[in-house]
Motif scaffolding. Structure first.
Motif, short mmCIF file in Angstrom:
data_model
loop_
_atom_site.label_atom_id
_atom_site.label_comp_id
_atom_site.label_asym_id
_atom_site.label_seq_id
_atom_site.Cartn_x
_atom_site.Cartn_y
_atom_site.Cartn_z
N ALA A 209 48.16 30.04 92.10
CA ALA A 209 47.19 29.67 93.13
C ALA A 209 46.78 28.22 92.93
N ASP A 210 46.23 27.63 93.99
CA ASP A 210 45.65 26.29 93.91
C ASP A 210 44.13 26.35 93.85
N ILE A 211 43.56 27.32 94.57
CA ILE A 211 42.11 27.52 94.61
C ILE A 211 41.84 29.01 94.44
N VAL A 212 40.87 29.35 93.60
CA VAL A 212 40.53 30.76 93.37
C VAL A 212 39.03 30.96 93.53
N LEU A 213 38.65 31.87 94.40
CA LEU A 213 37.27 32.35 94.46
C LEU A 213 37.25 33.66 93.70
N MET A 214 36.53 33.71 92.59
CA MET A 214 36.55 34.90 91.74
C MET A 214 35.17 35.50 91.59
N GLU A 215 35.11 36.81 91.77
CA GLU A 215 33.84 37.50 91.59
C GLU A 215 33.40 37.43 90.13
N SER A 216 32.09 37.56 89.90
CA SER A 216 31.55 37.38 88.55
C SER A 216 30.39 38.33 88.27
N PHE A 433 38.81 26.90 90.02
CA PHE A 433 38.10 28.17 90.09
C PHE A 433 36.68 27.97 90.60
N TYR A 434 36.23 28.91 91.44
CA TYR A 434 34.86 28.93 91.94
C TYR A 434 34.33 30.35 91.75
N LEU A 435 33.22 30.46 91.04
CA LEU A 435 32.65 31.77 90.73
C LEU A 435 31.68 32.19 91.82
N VAL A 436 31.92 33.35 92.39
CA VAL A 436 31.11 33.88 93.49
C VAL A 436 30.71 35.32 93.14
N HIS A 437 29.89 35.90 94.01
CA HIS A 437 29.53 37.32 93.89
C HIS A 437 29.00 37.65 92.50
N GLY A 438 27.96 36.91 92.09
CA GLY A 438 27.35 37.16 90.79
C GLY A 438 26.01 36.48 90.69
N GLU A 439 25.15 36.97 89.80
CA GLU A 439 23.87 36.32 89.56
C GLU A 439 24.07 35.15 88.59
N PRO A 440 23.22 34.12 88.67
CA PRO A 440 23.45 32.90 87.89
C PRO A 440 23.65 33.12 86.40
N GLU A 441 22.87 34.03 85.79
CA GLU A 441 23.01 34.24 84.35
C GLU A 441 24.42 34.72 84.00
N ALA A 442 24.94 35.65 84.79
CA ALA A 442 26.29 36.17 84.54
C ALA A 442 27.33 35.08 84.77
N GLN A 443 27.12 34.25 85.78
CA GLN A 443 28.09 33.20 86.10
C GLN A 443 28.14 32.13 85.03
N LEU A 444 26.99 31.77 84.49
CA LEU A 444 26.96 30.73 83.44
C LEU A 444 27.69 31.19 82.19
N THR A 456 38.47 25.51 83.83
CA THR A 456 37.23 24.92 84.34
C THR A 456 36.83 25.63 85.63
N ALA A 457 35.62 26.11 85.68
CA ALA A 457 35.14 26.83 86.87
C ALA A 457 33.84 26.23 87.36
N GLN A 458 33.70 26.14 88.67
CA GLN A 458 32.48 25.66 89.31
C GLN A 458 31.65 26.85 89.79
#
Length: 468
Positions: A209-216, A433-444, A456-458
């Motif tokens: 992939a070039d871009i990934v939106l991943m649940e978190s 990577f872009y982290l979506v579908h998660g609360e900030p604590e879990a994403q960090l 590296t994930a944003q």
């Protein structure tokens, strides 16, 4: 080279529910998911909600799966003028009408109740923002695409679904976006399944992939081993029986209710289920269970063998004490059963549905047990109970919480941290990577764990625009 595309993070950005992302390519606009934010007063949320785009100008919707936090805004999108195609898997297409009609009907009933209250107080009543016909229209716009088949929803866009292993029909979305001089592959994980989830396979690994939106959702922790989860569940059920009360299980109608029925059937087959009454108190869950029954023979045979499944059997046949409570009268009659029953009812986060009526009548009794078997989003009654509140307001009344509250996280249909890392690591091509579908604590936490394996994930914020 860029393909002159953009992606706007509309929902499920630093929050779990409300999955929705706007893609623009070659003067075309389409959505990845179109889900509701769950938790607060749904009538208020529906009436204040505004799409940050013109629904009439959306050319298509690509849907990862049928859960309301991924699909629930589709009736409103149609009511506001959307006329394009909705692409999803066949399993999702079968489930959508059941979920969306139920969602709209619940909204209309809540609105009717609020309008009666407003009229008595001399206040202005509110007109509905959508109708059941809008939910029905969604099904007319659906275009199905099976797993691992290539589709072409719009010029310059190729689509392929892979099995996400989350619920029936859930998909990882793969999009090839072609500009005049370049192409980019965007992958949207949807909700990745927990490999321990019964009846479904593990999530498909994506090669590139070039871009990934991943649940978190569970980016900050792993689930406990399934064997431990089953033992914890069995112990809670046994303790509730011995205490002389009933067990109340808030469960989503889609996926979680069917899993719980499976585990109850397993405990029954093992001779470990003391209760002799199990109520599935949700018309929607009953309808979805019947859809699952049609698919059972195609699902994980090892799991089916454990509960004595033979071709053509239904979950109701595999759990003989199961009672299906379809009508309101059936639901109300459950309150006359004071001992030895298990009641499974929606909604899963206690923010509506029949479970709230059961809790009103039963939370204050110390013989009863309340078992949470799924994620509880912030702002929901379920989250407040999990967090230990001892007094809650329901239907205008203060209710003391004396029932014993259990939280059993191992039943989650979402991948835990280890599975998320494994899935991400398998993708070649050094994608962004872009982290979506998660609360900030879990994403960090997940962001840090990904960095440790060289990824590296944003963490995008709502409204952020990615150009590529």
């Amino acid at each position: 080279m860029p393909v002159n595309a953009s992606l706007t993070f509309i929902g499920a950005a630093q929050q779990v529910t409300g999955s929705c992302y706007l893609l623009q390519l070659n003067q075309q606009q389409f959505l990845l998911d179109c889900g509701m934010v769950q938790g607060a007063d749904q009538v208020r949320e529906w009436h204040k909600f505004r799409f940050p785009f013109k629904p009439k100008e959306i050319d298509a919707v690509v849907l990862s799966h049928a859960h309301i936090d991924h699909s629930g805004l589709l009736p409103l999108l149609v009511a506001k003028g959307f006329k394009g195609k909705i692409y999803c898997t066949p399993g999702t297409a079968e489930l959508l009408p059941v979920l969306l009609k139920d969602s709209v009907n619940l909204y209309l009933k809540d609105l009717e109740w609020q309008n009666k209250k407003a009229a008595r107080a001399g206040k202005k009543i509110q007109e509905p923002v959508m109708a059941v016909k809008d939910a029905e229209r969604v099904s007319e716009l659906v275009q199905t695409l099976s797993y691992n088949k290539r589709g072409f929803p719009l010029p310059g866009v190729e689509l392929e679904f892979a099995d996400a292993g989350h619920i029936l029909g859930s998909a990882i979305v793969q999009l090839w976006l072609k500009g005049k001089q370049a192409m980019r592959k965007l992958v949207f994980s949807g909700d990745l399944g927990n490999p321990a989830t019964v009846l479904l396979p593990a999530a498909t690994e994506i090669p590139q992939a070039d871009i990934v939106l991943m649940e978190s959702t569970y980016g900050n922790r792993d689930h406990q081993p399934l064997a431990n989860t089953i033992e914890e569940f069995a112990t809670a059920l046994s303790e509730a029986y011995d205490a002389g009360g009933n067990v109340f299980i808030p469960a989503f109608a889609l996926g979680r209710s069917q899993e719980i029925l499976y585990y109850l059937a397993l405990l029954y087959r093992q001779g470990r289920l003391k209760q002799r009454l199990v109520f599935l108190d949700s018309p929607m869950a009953i309808s979805i269970t019947k859809i699952y029954d049609d698919y059972l023979h195609r699902l994980d045979q090892v799991d089916l063998d454990r509960i004595g499944y033979k071709k053509g059997m239904t979950l109701e046949q595999l759990l003989p004490m199961l009672k299906l409570s379809e009508s309101i009268e059936d639901s109300m009659a459950i309150n006359r059963v004071t001992h030895g029953a298990i009641i499974i009812a929606g909604s899963g986060m206690c923010n509506g549905g029949r479970i709230v009526h059961h809790l009103k009548h039963n939370l204050w009794k110390n013989t009863n047990h309340l078992i949470f078997v799924g994620f509880q989003a912030r702002g929901t009654l379920g989250r407040r109970l999990v967090d230990g509140e001892k007094r809650v307001k329901m239907f205008g009344q203060d209710i003391v919480v004396k029932a014993r509250v259990h939280t059993i996280g191992g039943f989650s249909a979402h991948a835990g941290q280890a599975e998320l890392l494994q899935w991400a690591k398998a993708i070649a091509g050094e994608p962004a990577f872009y982290l979506v579908h998660g609360e900030p604590e879990a994403q960090l936490v997940l962001q840090q764990k990904l960095a440790e394996i060289g990824i590296t994930a944003q963490i995008p914020v709502k409204g952020e625009v990615l150009r590529f």
